[in-house]
Design an enzyme around this catalytic site. Structure first.
Site, PDB file in Angstrom:
ATOM      1  N   HIS A 246       0.811  -1.221   0.000  1.00 16.61           N
ATOM      2  CA  HIS A 246       0.000   0.000   0.000  1.00 16.61           C
ATOM      3  C   HIS A 246       0.846   1.275   0.000  1.00 16.61           C
ATOM      4  CE1 HIS A 246      -3.697  -2.426   1.633  1.00 16.61           C
ATOM      5  NE2 HIS A 246      -3.454  -2.636   0.352  1.00 16.61           N
TER       6      HIS A 246
ATOM      7  N   ASN B  22      -3.204 -12.629  16.008  1.00 13.19           N
ATOM      8  CA  ASN B  22      -4.182 -11.530  16.108  1.00 13.19           C
ATOM      9  C   ASN B  22      -4.956 -11.722  17.422  1.00 13.19           C
ATOM     10  OD1 ASN B  22      -6.465  -9.716  15.626  1.00 13.19           O
ATOM     11  ND2 ASN B  22      -5.902  -9.815  13.462  1.00 13.19           N
TER      12      ASN B  22
HETATM   13  P1  OAD Z   1      -7.134  -3.186  10.315  1.00 13.70           P
HETATM   14  O1  OAD Z   1      -7.317  -2.015  11.223  1.00 13.70           O
HETATM   15  O2  OAD Z   1      -8.235  -3.532   9.390  1.00 13.70           O
HETATM   16  O3  OAD Z   1      -6.867  -4.489  11.195  1.00 13.70           O
HETATM   17  C1  OAD Z   1      -5.925  -4.470  12.240  1.00 13.70           C
HETATM   18  C2  OAD Z   1      -5.930  -5.850  12.851  1.00 13.70           C
HETATM   19  O4  OAD Z   1      -4.919  -5.870  13.856  1.00 13.70           O
HETATM   20  C3  OAD Z   1      -7.257  -6.223  13.545  1.00 13.70           C
HETATM   21  O5  OAD Z   1      -7.642  -7.518  13.106  1.00 13.70           O
HETATM   22  C4  OAD Z   1      -6.903  -6.210  15.030  1.00 13.70           C
HETATM   23  O6  OAD Z   1      -7.614  -7.203  15.753  1.00 13.70           O
HETATM   24  C5  OAD Z   1      -5.430  -6.519  14.981  1.00 13.70           C
HETATM   25  N1  OAD Z   1      -4.644  -5.997  16.123  1.00 13.70           N
HETATM   26  C6  OAD Z   1      -4.874  -4.913  16.892  1.00 13.70           C
HETATM   27  N2  OAD Z   1      -3.901  -4.758  17.783  1.00 13.70           N
HETATM   28  C7  OAD Z   1      -3.015  -5.772  17.578  1.00 13.70           C
HETATM   29  C8  OAD Z   1      -1.768  -6.161  18.166  1.00 13.70           C
HETATM   30  N3  OAD Z   1      -1.220  -5.477  19.168  1.00 13.70           N
HETATM   31  N4  OAD Z   1      -1.171  -7.249  17.677  1.00 13.70           N
HETATM   32  C9  OAD Z   1      -1.692  -7.971  16.657  1.00 13.70           C
HETATM   33  N5  OAD Z   1      -2.850  -7.645  16.049  1.00 13.70           N
HETATM   34  C10 OAD Z   1      -3.487  -6.565  16.508  1.00 13.70           C
HETATM   35  O7  OAD Z   1      -5.757  -2.981   9.541  1.00 13.70           O
HETATM   36  P2  OAD Z   1      -5.210  -3.721   8.231  1.00 13.70           P
HETATM   37  O8  OAD Z   1      -5.654  -5.143   8.193  1.00 13.70           O
HETATM   38  O9  OAD Z   1      -3.759  -3.429   8.139  1.00 13.70           O
HETATM   39  O10 OAD Z   1      -5.445   0.311   3.434  1.00 13.70           O
HETATM   40  O11 OAD Z   1      -5.961  -2.918   7.124  1.00 13.70           O
HETATM   41  C11 OAD Z   1      -5.701  -3.222   5.784  1.00 13.70           C
HETATM   42  C12 OAD Z   1      -5.777  -1.973   4.972  1.00 13.70           C
HETATM   43  O12 OAD Z   1      -7.030  -1.343   5.225  1.00 13.70           O
HETATM   44  C13 OAD Z   1      -4.771  -0.909   5.329  1.00 13.70           C
HETATM   45  O13 OAD Z   1      -3.539  -1.112   4.703  1.00 13.70           O
HETATM   46  C14 OAD Z   1      -5.445   0.323   4.863  1.00 13.70           C
HETATM   47  C15 OAD Z   1      -6.801   0.077   5.425  1.00 13.70           C
HETATM   48  O14 OAD Z   1      -7.846   0.731   4.902  1.00 13.70           O
HETATM   49  C16 OAD Z   1      -5.383   1.461   2.763  1.00 13.70           C
HETATM   50  O15 OAD Z   1      -5.285   2.540   3.319  1.00 13.70           O
HETATM   51  C17 OAD Z   1      -5.424   1.265   1.296  1.00 13.70           C
END
Ligand code: OAD
Length: 256
Positions: A119, A221
């Site tokens: 991204h 997660n």
């Molecule tokens: P999300 O905010 O969708 O998901 C974050 C994940 O991390 C969730 O499943 C939480 O449960 C988990 N989480 C939170 N704290 C944690 C920790 N300390 N250790 C491990 N896991 C933890 O973020 P992404 O999956 O990265 O895209 O989102 C994907 C994309 O959506 C991003 O790159 C962004 C966003 O919209 C764009 O901006 C194009």
């Protein structure tokens, strides 16, 4: 923390490990995730209001200010034990590829080279008209509070607005990085999927494809995700704690 001995054995025997990361990996460095109900970035904003070409065209100051606020937050923090354990792991497996959805540079600052940023990056803005890269002034951006309104700089070549070097909703992934990521999935025998809700495609397809190809998929997660049914191992916990413990179980304590 106890792990399945088969999981540790598969990690120790793996020839090519992919570490696929999302915002949860940077959470313990104080960078908010996107979709956590209370603290996630998208809980306060509608993504379409900030992460689209249309939003940038309509309100360049709001969009640029928001990304500068995030860039500042990244610059004043440090890689956490998850980034450090992943970097330490790279020294123990024959090949390790980090593929991240994160736009920060915390994997690099922990010592990983050649990170595949699906991204894009907060640190590599470019002209929204001619596409040339723009060199940001050195140092932490000088912005107040949440930096909601900061006009972007103008391109030195054509005068167009400089935009963040990230992938917005509705934009394709950069062809070369997506090609490299897909190639890595074809050759990996073990994949970690860490701190991602696994809902934004095409990036989210990676662990599903790896599982389909027979790789061992280890998900880290604190919350369940759509990946749970196909992952070989689902480890509920924070990335920093779990990854440090996995490293320890496989190779013993590592230097930080
Ligand atoms: P999300 O905010 O969708 O998901 C974050 C994940 O991390 C969730 O499943 C939480 O449960 C988990 N989480 C939170 N704290 C944690 C920790 N300390 N250790 C491990 N896991 C933890 O973020 P992404 O999956 O990265 O895209 O989102 C994907 C994309 O959506 C991003 O790159 C962004 C966003 O919209 C764009 O901006 C194009």
């Amino acid at each position: 923390m106890q792990f399945d001995t088969l999981m540790i054995a598969r990690l120790r025997a793996a020839r090519h490990v992919i570490v696929f990361t999302g915002a949860g990996v940077s959470q313990e460095s104080g960078i908010p995730t996107f979709r956590d109900a209370m603290t996630g970035l998208w809980s306060n904003f509608n993504p379409e209001d900030l992460a689209t070409v249309e939003a940038f065209t309509a309100h360049p100051d709001q969009v640029w200010g928001w990304y500068e606020w995030r860039r500042k937050a990244v610059m004043i923090t440090q890689p956490n034990p998850a980034h450090q354990a992943i970097a330490a792991m790279a020294a123990h497996v024959p090949k390790l590829t980090v593929v991240t959805q994160n736009v920060d540079d915390l994997h690099e600052r922990a010592g990983i080279q050649g990170v595949i940023h699906l991204h894009g990056s907060l640190h590599e803005p470019r002209c929204s008209d001619c596409g040339r890269q723009y060199e940001l002034p050195a140092g932490v951006p000088d912005i107040e509070g949440d930096g909601m309104h900061v006009m972007p700089p103008r391109c030195n070549h054509c005068g167009g607005w400089v935009r963040p070097g990230v992938v917005w909703f509705g934009e394709p992934l950069p062809g070369d990085t997506w090609g490299q990521a897909k190639e890595a999935v074809r050759s990996c025998d073990l994949m970690f999927s860490i701190g991602t809700s696994a809902v934004i495609y095409p990036a989210a397809v990676m662990p599903f494809e790896a599982a389909e190809r027979g790789a061992c998929v280890i998900q880290v997660n604190p919350m369940p995700t759509d990946l749970d049914p196909v992952a070989s191992f689902n480890l509920r916990g924070k990335a920093g704690e779990v990854m440090a413990a996995i490293f320890n179980a496989a190779w013993g304590p590592h230097e930080r």
